[in-house]
Design a protein around this motif. Structure first.
Motif, mmCIF file in Angstrom:
data_model
loop_
_atom_site.group_PDB
_atom_site.id
_atom_site.type_symbol
_atom_site.label_atom_id
_atom_site.label_comp_id
_atom_site.label_asym_id
_atom_site.label_seq_id
_atom_site.Cartn_x
_atom_site.Cartn_y
_atom_site.Cartn_z
ATOM 1 N N ARG A 131 -8.680 40.537 60.505
ATOM 2 C CA ARG A 131 -9.214 40.299 61.861
ATOM 3 C C ARG A 131 -8.524 39.076 62.480
ATOM 4 N NH1 ARG A 131 -14.576 41.376 59.119
ATOM 5 N NH2 ARG A 131 -14.947 43.579 59.569
ATOM 6 N N GLY A 132 -8.303 38.072 61.661
ATOM 7 C CA GLY A 132 -7.606 36.881 62.143
ATOM 8 C C GLY A 132 -6.185 37.197 62.570
ATOM 9 N N LEU A 133 -5.487 38.003 61.773
ATOM 10 C CA LEU A 133 -4.119 38.378 62.134
ATOM 11 C C LEU A 133 -4.082 39.152 63.443
ATOM 12 C CD1 LEU A 133 -2.510 39.496 58.750
ATOM 13 C CD2 LEU A 133 -2.179 37.337 59.987
ATOM 14 N N GLU A 134 -5.060 40.025 63.627
ATOM 15 C CA GLU A 134 -5.117 40.787 64.881
ATOM 16 C C GLU A 134 -5.287 39.853 66.077
ATOM 17 O OE1 GLU A 134 -7.689 44.284 67.091
ATOM 18 O OE2 GLU A 134 -8.536 43.291 65.348
ATOM 19 N N ALA A 135 -6.206 38.913 65.975
ATOM 20 C CA ALA A 135 -6.426 37.966 67.072
ATOM 21 C C ALA A 135 -5.201 37.070 67.280
ATOM 22 C CB ALA A 135 -7.669 37.116 66.786
ATOM 23 N N PHE A 136 -4.623 36.598 66.202
ATOM 24 C CA PHE A 136 -3.449 35.726 66.268
ATOM 25 C C PHE A 136 -2.294 36.412 66.992
ATOM 26 C CE2 PHE A 136 0.577 34.383 64.254
ATOM 27 C CZ PHE A 136 0.571 33.043 64.567
ATOM 28 N N GLY A 137 -2.128 37.686 66.770
ATOM 29 C CA GLY A 137 -1.027 38.438 67.361
ATOM 30 C C GLY A 137 -1.105 38.613 68.864
ATOM 31 N N ARG A 138 -2.219 38.285 69.446
ATOM 32 C CA ARG A 138 -2.365 38.416 70.912
ATOM 33 C C ARG A 138 -1.730 37.247 71.660
ATOM 34 N NH1 ARG A 138 -8.273 41.174 71.049
ATOM 35 N NH2 ARG A 138 -7.583 43.033 69.935
ATOM 36 N N TYR A 139 -1.442 36.184 70.960
ATOM 37 C CA TYR A 139 -0.699 35.039 71.491
ATOM 38 C C TYR A 139 -1.328 34.447 72.762
ATOM 39 C CZ TYR A 139 3.388 32.071 71.280
ATOM 40 O OH TYR A 139 4.210 30.990 71.127
ATOM 41 N N ARG A 140 -2.637 34.224 72.675
ATOM 42 C CA ARG A 140 -3.372 33.541 73.744
ATOM 43 C C ARG A 140 -4.315 32.542 73.076
ATOM 44 N NH1 ARG A 140 -4.168 39.123 76.451
ATOM 45 N NH2 ARG A 140 -5.946 39.142 75.055
ATOM 46 N N VAL A 141 -4.610 31.460 73.770
ATOM 47 C CA VAL A 141 -5.407 30.380 73.184
ATOM 48 C C VAL A 141 -6.776 30.860 72.697
ATOM 49 C CG1 VAL A 141 -6.509 28.144 73.618
ATOM 50 C CG2 VAL A 141 -4.178 28.561 74.427
ATOM 51 N N PRO A 142 -7.556 31.587 73.502
ATOM 52 C CA PRO A 142 -8.874 31.995 72.995
ATOM 53 C C PRO A 142 -8.779 32.854 71.733
ATOM 54 C CG PRO A 142 -8.744 32.352 75.372
ATOM 55 C CD PRO A 142 -7.362 32.006 74.893
ATOM 56 N N GLU A 143 -7.793 33.728 71.696
ATOM 57 C CA GLU A 143 -7.632 34.579 70.523
ATOM 58 C C GLU A 143 -7.148 33.787 69.310
ATOM 59 O OE1 GLU A 143 -6.941 35.487 73.601
ATOM 60 O OE2 GLU A 143 -8.219 37.243 73.811
ATOM 61 N N ALA A 144 -6.272 32.815 69.536
ATOM 62 C CA ALA A 144 -5.807 31.975 68.433
ATOM 63 C C ALA A 144 -6.983 31.195 67.834
ATOM 64 C CB ALA A 144 -4.709 31.029 68.899
ATOM 65 N N LYS A 145 -7.880 30.735 68.684
ATOM 66 C CA LYS A 145 -9.064 30.024 68.191
ATOM 67 C C LYS A 145 -9.986 30.964 67.415
ATOM 68 C CE LYS A 145 -8.950 26.295 71.542
ATOM 69 N NZ LYS A 145 -9.615 25.602 72.658
ATOM 70 N N LYS A 146 -10.110 32.210 67.880
ATOM 71 C CA LYS A 146 -10.884 33.204 67.131
ATOM 72 C C LYS A 146 -10.214 33.474 65.784
ATOM 73 C CE LYS A 146 -12.736 35.599 71.150
ATOM 74 N NZ LYS A 146 -12.669 36.820 71.970
ATOM 75 N N ALA A 147 -8.894 33.538 65.791
ATOM 76 C CA ALA A 147 -8.154 33.767 64.550
ATOM 77 C C ALA A 147 -8.447 32.664 63.547
ATOM 78 C CB ALA A 147 -6.654 33.850 64.835
ATOM 79 N N ILE A 148 -8.458 31.421 64.007
ATOM 80 C CA ILE A 148 -8.753 30.291 63.116
ATOM 81 C C ILE A 148 -10.118 30.476 62.474
ATOM 82 C CG2 ILE A 148 -9.253 27.805 63.066
ATOM 83 C CD1 ILE A 148 -7.041 27.566 65.293
ATOM 84 N N ALA A 149 -11.101 30.881 63.269
ATOM 85 C CA ALA A 149 -12.451 31.100 62.729
ATOM 86 C C ALA A 149 -12.452 32.210 61.677
ATOM 87 C CB ALA A 149 -13.422 31.424 63.863
ATOM 88 N N HIS A 150 -11.716 33.294 61.931
ATOM 89 C CA HIS A 150 -11.634 34.378 60.944
ATOM 90 C C HIS A 150 -10.962 33.895 59.658
ATOM 91 C CE1 HIS A 150 -13.233 37.720 63.222
ATOM 92 N NE2 HIS A 150 -12.446 37.427 64.240
ATOM 93 N N PHE A 151 -9.876 33.147 59.791
ATOM 94 C CA PHE A 151 -9.176 32.650 58.607
ATOM 95 C C PHE A 151 -10.078 31.712 57.799
ATOM 96 C CE2 PHE A 151 -5.172 33.257 61.325
ATOM 97 C CZ PHE A 151 -5.020 34.565 60.890
ATOM 98 N N GLN A 152 -10.846 30.885 58.484
ATOM 99 C CA GLN A 152 -11.755 29.975 57.783
ATOM 100 C C GLN A 152 -12.872 30.743 57.081
ATOM 101 O OE1 GLN A 152 -12.719 27.264 60.995
ATOM 102 N NE2 GLN A 152 -11.083 25.851 60.377
#
Length: 104
Positions: free
Chosen positions: A30-51
């Protein structure tokens, strides 16, 4: 998936993902999916998923490396300075390589 594997008397292995925790791997994906969108809100969501992935399986290296990339992405997208973040990025990267030497 774990219940299905148990019912079928098979093992959900760590060969491909680096973890035996299905939930940890799903959070990582899920984090990789959010990270791949290359936008700040999604990158922050990705961080939460990775954590969350790290919490579910602290011995799973990939989410640590991915969190470092996502944190750097937030800085890049916001035009911030990377220097203050370097110690944390280094800590995450070192932990990832410690747990999964193939990541290095």
């Amino acid at each position: 998936a774990t219940q299905v594997a148990t019912a079928l008397d098979v093992t959900v292995g760590a060969v491909a993902s680096g973890t035996t925790s299905v939930d940890a791997h799903l959070e990582y994906l899920r984090g990789l999916e959010a990270f791949g969108r290359y936008r700040v809100p999604e990158a922050k969501k990705a961080i939460a998923h990775f954590q969350r992935s790290q919490q579910l399986d602290p011995r799973y290296g990939a989410p640590y490396a991915a969190e470092a990339r996502a944190r750097a992405q937030v800085v890049q997208l916001t035009g911030g300075e990377i220097a203050p973040l370097r110690p944390e990025l280094r800590r995450l990267a070192e932990r990832a390589v410690e747990l999964s030497p193939g990541l290095g």
